[in-house]
Write a protein that holds these residues in place. Structure first.
Motif, PDB file in Angstrom:
ATOM      1  N   ASP A  39      -8.799  -8.295 -11.532  1.00 29.42           N
ATOM      2  CA  ASP A  39      -7.266  -8.697 -10.744  1.00 29.42           C
ATOM      3  C   ASP A  39      -7.561  -7.680  -9.161  1.00 29.42           C
ATOM      4  O   ASP A  39      -7.462  -8.905  -8.443  1.00 29.42           O
ATOM      5  N   LEU A  40      -7.808  -6.870  -8.927  1.00 28.49           N
ATOM      6  CA  LEU A  40      -8.234  -6.572  -7.997  1.00 28.49           C
ATOM      7  C   LEU A  40      -8.673  -6.863  -7.503  1.00 28.49           C
ATOM      8  O   LEU A  40      -8.420  -7.322  -5.860  1.00 28.49           O
ATOM      9  N   ARG A  41      -9.898  -7.755  -7.540  1.00 31.96           N
ATOM     10  CA  ARG A  41     -11.083  -7.806  -7.298  1.00 31.96           C
ATOM     11  C   ARG A  41     -10.627  -9.651  -6.676  1.00 31.96           C
ATOM     12  O   ARG A  41     -10.983 -10.029  -4.932  1.00 31.96           O
ATOM     13  N   ASP A  42      -9.682 -10.169  -6.901  1.00 33.54           N
ATOM     14  CA  ASP A  42      -9.024 -11.622  -6.380  1.00 33.54           C
ATOM     15  C   ASP A  42      -8.332 -11.086  -5.512  1.00 33.54           C
ATOM     16  O   ASP A  42      -7.917 -12.053  -4.785  1.00 33.54           O
ATOM     17  N   ARG A  43      -7.445 -10.411  -5.729  1.00 29.69           N
ATOM     18  CA  ARG A  43      -6.898  -9.889  -4.935  1.00 29.69           C
ATOM     19  C   ARG A  43      -7.410  -9.284  -3.632  1.00 29.69           C
ATOM     20  O   ARG A  43      -6.925  -9.555  -2.255  1.00 29.69           O
ATOM     21  N   MET A  44      -7.742  -8.366  -3.460  1.00 27.47           N
ATOM     22  CA  MET A  44      -8.867  -8.358  -2.040  1.00 27.47           C
ATOM     23  C   MET A  44      -9.525  -8.915  -1.721  1.00 27.47           C
ATOM     24  O   MET A  44      -9.960  -9.584  -0.615  1.00 27.47           O
ATOM     25  N   LEU A  45     -10.090 -10.683  -2.539  1.00 27.76           N
ATOM     26  CA  LEU A  45     -10.622 -11.491  -1.817  1.00 27.76           C
ATOM     27  C   LEU A  45      -9.554 -12.738  -0.723  1.00 27.76           C
ATOM     28  O   LEU A  45     -10.502 -13.150  -0.163  1.00 27.76           O
ATOM     29  N   ASN A  46      -8.665 -12.003  -1.197  1.00 24.90           N
ATOM     30  CA  ASN A  46      -7.729 -12.931  -0.271  1.00 24.90           C
ATOM     31  C   ASN A  46      -6.988 -12.687   0.808  1.00 24.90           C
ATOM     32  O   ASN A  46      -6.153 -12.667   1.768  1.00 24.90           O
TER      33      ASN A  46
END
Length: 105
Positions: A39-46
């Motif tokens: 979830d954190l990874r997805d948020r960071m990629l944005n």
């Protein structure tokens, strides 16, 4: 042929089921961490490039500091053990050369 007289050690069965329960708990914990990380990874990629780099630098700093403090604690613990052993050896050598303070009865 099924043998109806098979015997099982209750302690072995208990050990097996305890291990299965622990594995299940470990798996749930790992899944939870993985889910949060993804979830954190997805948020960071944005994030924008600037914010992404700042977040990465912050995480790297946090992890590096944690690793350094753990290494320092380990080294400190080893030094304390070495110092305690040296003190013990000195006290043993000085006790063997000193006269006994306890009179034999």
């Amino acid at each position: 042929m099924a043998d109806g007289n098979r015997k099982f050690d209750v302690h072995q069965l208990q050990y097996y089921f305890d291990a299965k329960q622990k594995d299940s708990k470990d798996s749930r914990s790992l899944c939870s961490k993985s889910r949060r990380f993804l979830d954190l990874r997805d948020r960071m990629l944005n994030l924008s490039d600037q914010d992404f780099n700042l977040a990465i630098d912050t995480l790297n700093s946090l992890l590096d500091n944690k690793a350094k403090s753990e290494a320092q604690e380990s080294a400190s613990g080893q030094e304390k053990t070495h110092d305690a052993l040296a003190l013990y050896e000195r006290s043993q050598s000085s006790d063997s050369s000193a006269p006994s303070k306890v009179s034999p009865v």
